[in-house]
Design a protein around this motif. Structure first.
Motif, PDB file in Angstrom:
ATOM      1  N   PRO A  10       0.838  -1.200   0.000  1.00  0.00           N
ATOM      2  CA  PRO A  10       0.000   0.000   0.000  1.00  0.00           C
ATOM      3  C   PRO A  10       0.878   1.257   0.000  1.00  0.00           C
ATOM      4  N   VAL A  11       0.385   2.294  -0.633  1.00  0.00           N
ATOM      5  CA  VAL A  11       1.090   3.573  -0.653  1.00  0.00           C
ATOM      6  C   VAL A  11       0.250   4.595   0.106  1.00  0.00           C
ATOM      7  N   ASP A  12       0.900   5.640   0.557  1.00  0.00           N
ATOM      8  CA  ASP A  12       0.188   6.705   1.253  1.00  0.00           C
ATOM      9  C   ASP A  12      -0.719   7.435   0.288  1.00  0.00           C
ATOM     10  N   LEU A  13      -1.999   7.539   0.640  1.00  0.00           N
ATOM     11  CA  LEU A  13      -2.967   8.272  -0.161  1.00  0.00           C
ATOM     12  C   LEU A  13      -3.711   9.233   0.750  1.00  0.00           C
ATOM     13  N   ASP A  14      -3.671  10.512   0.403  1.00  0.00           N
ATOM     14  CA  ASP A  14      -4.449  11.466   1.181  1.00  0.00           C
ATOM     15  C   ASP A  14      -5.809  11.658   0.522  1.00  0.00           C
ATOM     16  N   ALA A  15      -6.618  12.543   1.069  1.00  0.00           N
ATOM     17  CA  ALA A  15      -7.974  12.763   0.575  1.00  0.00           C
ATOM     18  C   ALA A  15      -7.977  13.240  -0.880  1.00  0.00           C
ATOM     19  N   VAL A  16      -7.009  14.060  -1.270  1.00  0.00           N
ATOM     20  CA  VAL A  16      -6.945  14.550  -2.649  1.00  0.00           C
ATOM     21  C   VAL A  16      -6.605  13.398  -3.600  1.00  0.00           C
ATOM     22  N   ASP A  17      -5.633  12.557  -3.234  1.00  0.00           N
ATOM     23  CA  ASP A  17      -5.293  11.393  -4.051  1.00  0.00           C
ATOM     24  C   ASP A  17      -6.523  10.502  -4.246  1.00  0.00           C
ATOM     25  N   ARG A  18      -7.226  10.253  -3.155  1.00  0.00           N
ATOM     26  CA  ARG A  18      -8.403   9.393  -3.220  1.00  0.00           C
ATOM     27  C   ARG A  18      -9.473   9.979  -4.130  1.00  0.00           C
ATOM     28  N   GLN A  22     -10.981   8.385  -7.593  1.00  0.00           N
ATOM     29  CA  GLN A  22     -12.417   8.164  -7.772  1.00  0.00           C
ATOM     30  C   GLN A  22     -12.935   8.840  -9.041  1.00  0.00           C
ATOM     31  N   GLU A  23     -12.482  10.049  -9.297  1.00  0.00           N
ATOM     32  CA  GLU A  23     -12.930  10.767 -10.494  1.00  0.00           C
ATOM     33  C   GLU A  23     -12.438  10.080 -11.761  1.00  0.00           C
ATOM     34  N   LEU A  24     -11.202   9.600 -11.766  1.00  0.00           N
ATOM     35  CA  LEU A  24     -10.663   8.934 -12.952  1.00  0.00           C
ATOM     36  C   LEU A  24     -11.269   7.549 -13.161  1.00  0.00           C
ATOM     37  N   VAL A  25     -11.611   6.857 -12.086  1.00  0.00           N
ATOM     38  CA  VAL A  25     -12.296   5.570 -12.231  1.00  0.00           C
ATOM     39  C   VAL A  25     -13.677   5.794 -12.843  1.00  0.00           C
ATOM     40  N   SER A  31     -10.740  15.482 -18.650  1.00  0.00           N
ATOM     41  CA  SER A  31      -9.610  16.384 -18.913  1.00  0.00           C
ATOM     42  C   SER A  31      -8.981  16.810 -17.593  1.00  0.00           C
ATOM     43  N   ASN A  32      -7.745  17.233 -17.649  1.00  0.00           N
ATOM     44  CA  ASN A  32      -7.063  17.690 -16.447  1.00  0.00           C
ATOM     45  C   ASN A  32      -7.794  18.882 -15.835  1.00  0.00           C
ATOM     46  N   ALA A  33      -8.300  19.803 -16.669  1.00  0.00           N
ATOM     47  CA  ALA A  33      -9.028  20.962 -16.161  1.00  0.00           C
ATOM     48  C   ALA A  33     -10.292  20.535 -15.413  1.00  0.00           C
ATOM     49  N   SER A  34     -11.027  19.570 -15.976  1.00  0.00           N
ATOM     50  CA  SER A  34     -12.236  19.074 -15.301  1.00  0.00           C
ATOM     51  C   SER A  34     -11.888  18.332 -14.019  1.00  0.00           C
ATOM     52  N   LEU A  35     -10.805  17.554 -14.069  1.00  0.00           N
ATOM     53  CA  LEU A  35     -10.358  16.836 -12.870  1.00  0.00           C
ATOM     54  C   LEU A  35     -10.024  17.828 -11.762  1.00  0.00           C
ATOM     55  N   ALA A  36      -9.306  18.883 -12.113  1.00  0.00           N
ATOM     56  CA  ALA A  36      -8.955  19.906 -11.123  1.00  0.00           C
ATOM     57  C   ALA A  36     -10.208  20.550 -10.540  1.00  0.00           C
ATOM     58  N   GLN A  37     -11.154  20.873 -11.394  1.00  0.00           N
ATOM     59  CA  GLN A  37     -12.387  21.506 -10.924  1.00  0.00           C
ATOM     60  C   GLN A  37     -13.165  20.578  -9.998  1.00  0.00           C
ATOM     61  N   ARG A  38     -13.286  19.313 -10.366  1.00  0.00           N
ATOM     62  CA  ARG A  38     -14.045  18.355  -9.558  1.00  0.00           C
ATOM     63  C   ARG A  38     -13.390  18.052  -8.219  1.00  0.00           C
ATOM     64  N   THR A  39     -12.070  18.171  -8.165  1.00  0.00           N
ATOM     65  CA  THR A  39     -11.356  17.864  -6.924  1.00  0.00           C
ATOM     66  C   THR A  39     -11.031  19.103  -6.103  1.00  0.00           C
ATOM     67  N   GLY A  40     -11.310  20.280  -6.666  1.00  0.00           N
ATOM     68  CA  GLY A  40     -11.092  21.522  -5.932  1.00  0.00           C
ATOM     69  C   GLY A  40      -9.631  21.915  -5.801  1.00  0.00           C
ATOM     70  N   ILE A  41      -8.821  21.540  -6.800  1.00  0.00           N
ATOM     71  CA  ILE A  41      -7.400  21.897  -6.776  1.00  0.00           C
ATOM     72  C   ILE A  41      -7.034  22.589  -8.089  1.00  0.00           C
ATOM     73  N   ALA A  42      -5.879  23.195  -8.121  1.00  0.00           N
ATOM     74  CA  ALA A  42      -5.403  23.877  -9.329  1.00  0.00           C
ATOM     75  C   ALA A  42      -5.069  22.847 -10.407  1.00  0.00           C
ATOM     76  N   PRO A  43      -5.229  23.195 -11.694  1.00  0.00           N
ATOM     77  CA  PRO A  43      -4.883  22.267 -12.766  1.00  0.00           C
ATOM     78  C   PRO A  43      -3.439  21.766 -12.689  1.00  0.00           C
ATOM     79  N   SER A  44      -2.509  22.623 -12.321  1.00  0.00           N
ATOM     80  CA  SER A  44      -1.114  22.182 -12.216  1.00  0.00           C
ATOM     81  C   SER A  44      -0.957  21.145 -11.100  1.00  0.00           C
ATOM     82  N   THR A  45      -1.690  21.339 -10.020  1.00  0.00           N
ATOM     83  CA  THR A  45      -1.651  20.379  -8.912  1.00  0.00           C
ATOM     84  C   THR A  45      -2.276  19.051  -9.339  1.00  0.00           C
TER      85      THR A  45
END
Length: 168
Positions: A10-18, A22-25, A31-45
């Motif tokens: 197992p690897v360390d997974l925080d809430a953002v990783d999780r 979930q969004e990618l599954v 898209s990266n922009a949609s993923l960022a929006q859905r997870t509440g983080i910046a696109p670069s992050t």
């Protein structure tokens, strides 16, 4: 991306990783922009986090799902296989050969009375019979098979991480 192997640590997974997982599954084409929006983080992050999940072996691939009946493979079966002899050379040959056959959707190495479980898809019951005869019954390493027709397949969620798992 490298294929997954068993077992992995197992690897360390925080809430953002999780949340990214979930969004990618749910939608691997997100898209990266949609993923960022859905997870509440910046696109670069989002991009850096997704790349880190790939490098750490958490995300192992993206795929297209094919409707088997539309490509002429409407008959699915699960075939339990018991090897005749548990010789390493024969085991290796069998485990290298089976996943390369185009009819094989999945192959599982299992415990119990049988050694392997094959999930295959073919065009007809006649093609299924012929496949078993040509690829299993005539294989010197195979001692016994049992074929079960699949009438329906209800896919599970395929990987979302339960919320109640503790972080490592």
């Amino acid at each position: 991306m490298a294929p997954s192997t068993f077992p992995q640590q197992p690897v360390d997974l925080d809430a953002v990783d999780r949340r990214i997982i979930q969004e990618l599954v749910a939608d691997a084409r997100l898209s990266n922009a949609s993923l960022a929006q859905r997870t509440g983080i910046a696109p670069s992050t989002a991009l850096l986090r997704t790349r880190a999940l790939i490098e750490r072996g958490v995300l192992t691939g993206y795929h297209a799902e094919v409707s088997l009946p539309t490509v002429g493979r409407s008959v699915q079966a699960l075939i339990s296989v018991r090897l005749r002899v548990h010789d390493r050379v024969q085991i290796d040959r069998f485990t290298q050969k089976m996943p390369t056959l185009p009819e094989v959707l999945s192959m599982f190495h299992i415990s119990g009375a049988n050694d392997y479980l094959l999930h295959i898809a073919v065009s007809s019951t006649e093609a299924l019979r012929d496949w078993v005869l040509d690829n299993l019954a005539t294989d010197e390493s195979v001692g016994h098979t049992e074929t079960t027709l699949v009438f329906g397949h209800h896919k599970g969620l395929g990987g979302p991480i339960p919320e109640d798992l503790p972080e490592l």
